[in-house]
Write an enzyme that holds these catalytic residues in place. Structure first.
Site, mmCIF file in Angstrom:
data_model
loop_
_atom_site.group_PDB
_atom_site.id
_atom_site.type_symbol
_atom_site.label_atom_id
_atom_site.label_comp_id
_atom_site.label_asym_id
_atom_site.label_seq_id
_atom_site.Cartn_x
_atom_site.Cartn_y
_atom_site.Cartn_z
ATOM 1 N N SER A 1 0.846 -1.192 0.000
ATOM 2 C CA SER A 1 0.000 0.000 0.000
ATOM 3 C C SER A 1 0.879 1.239 0.000
ATOM 4 C CB SER A 1 -0.902 0.013 1.237
ATOM 5 O OG SER A 1 -1.544 1.260 1.386
ATOM 6 N N TYR B 1 -2.818 -0.634 10.487
ATOM 7 C CA TYR B 1 -2.801 -0.966 9.047
ATOM 8 C C TYR B 1 -1.489 -0.514 8.407
ATOM 9 C CZ TYR B 1 -4.243 -1.019 4.117
ATOM 10 O OH TYR B 1 -4.332 -1.243 2.777
#
Length: 680
Positions: free
Chosen positions: A557, A570
């Protein structure tokens, strides 16, 4: 071909072909051909014309359509014997079939067209039933044919398929009006009839009588006593999963191959028998068989429960010996005009107590090769039960394997897709980005294993891709090491190994630091950091065993670089994944395995993570309506474009399709330009 399907002869031919092709006792996949003769209209003169409809080259009886038929004028076909230059030049007659075609479209005429056109009966079947080939390969086949069938079915000596064989069969039919068909030495059967139903009945009569004769007269154990006990099914399949990548790597020495595993009773009975080596060394006989299986298999001679390192060493020795033997076979028979050797690796590997491993350029080819060798086992059993198995000699096999017409057929095959022969394992493949990746890799030729903890979504995506030759689904919780190992083993048993692993499974919980619980932290790290590690570890064992290189791709990501608000668990998990890319690239490079990552921006539309509540949480963080979140993300990028699942899939394809063969340890941004996430 126009309105050919309105012709009753064609409709009956298609229906007959489907029935014959649906029964493996009658013929094998893509084996044999059928035909019908009937009246048509010459589109130029408007006059009636006699036509032949015959299954064309490369088709399959069970799935035959009108477009799979070649349509030829009978008057021109029947005139060809007048210009036939003799058996030494019979291959030239294949080109002559093109001058007999009626209209445009349809399939290319096959080498067996002469058989159908020259036999002066309205309907003809040429088939490769196991029972028929057992008679055809028996040492005393001519005498057996007379004993079994009398003058109703005649014997035709072995001859390579072609124009002369068509003339031979036609001559037998003319001289024996009482006959319903022939046994073709070393090859199969041909039957005929005045109607389509009569022709089919005659084919079934020949097959049925042959099968009953073998069952009634044959000895009980033609392969001798069983000397190798089968492993228990669970143990057997575990052993097969351990062996498959090793065998696949060896079988891919000349070119990459996909595999298929079979442990059906018929295979286990043969590979455990006393006469395995003796009979396997004789090779197959029917051209349809050995063109797919090679002239003979590789037979492993270690005990089924031998240690893996011992078996690996022996496999490598046997493989080298097999390659040397195949090269010697080629050298014995090649002429200056022969095509170059096509590869010396085995297509069939037999392992006593465990089963059969078959290989091909794609899963269907590998599976069909295995099916054809099962046919060959049945043929050997039948021939040995009533006589002695006596296949055609290797010189004849070579003439067909390296036939210029066979080479031309291979050259006409479409160019492989970029990811053909590669087996992809995609985690989180049941939805969102994973689904898009699975679909794209399959479209580019890969066999795809769709892995997801949700069995239903994984199965839906696998079915969307196609049948089990293209994709399978496996259920796997990536946080469970045993489940991951089991899922990877399923992939191995389905396709022979894995080559392209995509660590995509993920989830996210958006909370400020003070609201993030240990459970939130552990869950996200278990799925993404630990899960990626477990999948990479299980896959690396296979990649190293194969020795074929490979790719591991992490869907990380932009948050692995960009420090956004309310995102500590996350972002930290994604940073862990990002560094795994670098660490594994450094460690696995020695094995030819490339490890790279992809850093998407937030993928809103089509994303499983966002649909699971992450979207609402992130929208609240940024103070925008959830339905405008994708637009919000797009407007903060340099390109002002929203990132979709297919954009991530595109990056996976670019990384793995071959053009970036010297790239490893790289992270590719797929974020439409987030300056704060630029790689530094």
């Amino acid at each position: 071909m126009g309105t050919a399907m309105t012709n009753p002869a064609v409709a009956a031919l298609i229906a007959r072909s489907h029935r014959l092709g649906a029964d493996p006792r009658t013929t094998n996949y893509a084996g044999g051909n059928t035909s019908a003769k009937g009246a048509g209209t010459d589109p130029v003169t408007g006059e009636p014309v006699e036509l032949l409809w015959v299954k064309g080259s490369g088709g399959d009886l069970g799935t035959l359509t009108e477009n799979g038929l070649a349509v030829l004028r009978l008057d021109r076909l029947r005139a060809l014997p007048g210009v036939y230059p003799g058996v030494e030049r019979e291959d030239e007659m294949v080109a002559a079939f093109d001058y007999c075609l009626h209209g445009r479209g349809g399939a290319a005429p096959s080498i067996d067209t002469a058989m159908h056109g020259l036999v002066d009966v309205p309907h003809v079947d040429h088939l490769h039933p196991d029972a028929g080939i057992a008679i055809a390969t028996a040492a005393d086949g001519p005498a057996l044919t007379e004993e079994i069938f009398g003058d109703r079915v005649l014997w035709v000596d072995w001859r390579r398929p072609g124009f002369q064989l068509g003339l031979d069969i036609a001559a037998v039919q003319r001289a024996n009006p009482q006959a319903i068909g022939v046994i073709l030495g070393g090859h199969g059967i041909t039957a005929w009839g005045a109607t389509s139903d009569e022709c089919e009945a005659n084919s079934q009569e020949i097959i049925g009588i042959a099968a009953r004769y073998i069952a009634d007269k044959g000895k009980e154990a033609p392969f001798g006593p069983r000397i190798i006990k089968n492993l228990d099914k669970t143990v057997r399949r575990t052993k097969a999963a351990d062996l498959f990548p090793i065998i696949r790597g060896l079988a891919s020495t000349d070119r990459p191959q996909v595999g298929h595993f079979t442990d059906d009773d018929v295979v286990l009975d043969f590979v455990g028998s006393e006469r395995l080596k003796e009979l396997a060394a004789l090779g197959t006989s029917c051209p349809d068989h050995f063109l797919r299986t090679k002239v003979k298999p590789l037979v492993l001679d270690t005990a089924p429960d031998a240690p893996l390192d011992e078996v690996t060493t022996r496999l490598k020795e046997l493989h080298e010996a097999y390659r040397a033997d195949y090269r010697a076979y080629y050298d014995r028979h090649a002429t200056p005009d022969s095509p170059a050797i096509r590869g010396a690796d085995p297509a069939i590997v037999l392992v006593p107590g465990i089963g059969m491993f078959s290989f091909g350029a794609n899963k269907q080819t590998a599976r069909v090769a295995g099916e054809f060798y099962v046919n060959a086992i049945n043929v050997m059993r039948g021939a040995e039960a009533i006589s002695r198995y006596a296949p055609i000699d290797e010189a004849e096999k070579f003439r067909i394997e390296y036939w210029s017409l066979e080479e031309a057929k291979l050259q006409r095959m479409p160019k492989p897709k970029p990811l053909s022969t590669r087996v992809a394992f995609v985690t989180g493949g049941g939805s969102g980005i994973g689904r898009a990746i699975a679909l794209r890799l399959a479209a580019e030729g890969a066999c795809v294993v769709v892995a997801d903890r949700d069995a239903a979504t994984a199965e839906t995506v696998a079915r969307e891709i196609g049948g089990t030759d293209a994709a399978i689904s496996v259920t796997a919780d990536v946080t469970d090491a045993a489940a991951v190992e089991a899922a990877v083993n399923e992939a191995v048993l389905a396709f022979g190994g894995v080559d392209l692993i995509v660590n995509n499974a993920g989830l996210s919980i958006s909370k400020p630091l003070l609201e993030t619980t240990e459970q939130d932290w552990d869950l996200q790290h278990d799925v993404m950091a630990k899960g990626s590690f477990l999948v990479a570890k299980a896959a690396a064992r296979i990649l190293i065993a194969q020795g074929m290189g490979g790719d591991i791709v992490y869907i990380s990501s932009k948050n692995s670089l960009f420090a956004g608000p309310d995102n500590v668990a996350y972002g930290a998990a994604k940073a862990d994944q990002a560094h795994q890319v670098r660490l594994l690239a450094a460690e696995l490079g020695a094995f030819g395995v490339r490890v790279n990552g992809i850093n998407p921006d937030g993928v809103v539309r089509g994303s499983g993570i966002f649909a699971g509540g992450w979207g609402a949480q992130r929208a609240a963080v940024y103070g925008v309506p959830e339905e405008r979140l994708g637009e919000f993300y797009a407007q903060r990028t340099l390109l002002k474009r929203e990132v979709l699942p297919e954009h991530v899939a595109n990056a996976v394809f670019v990384l793995t399709a071959g053009d970036l063969s010297h790239t490893t340890g790289l992270h590719i941004p797929v974020d439409a330009g987030v300056a704060a996430a630029f790689l530094r």
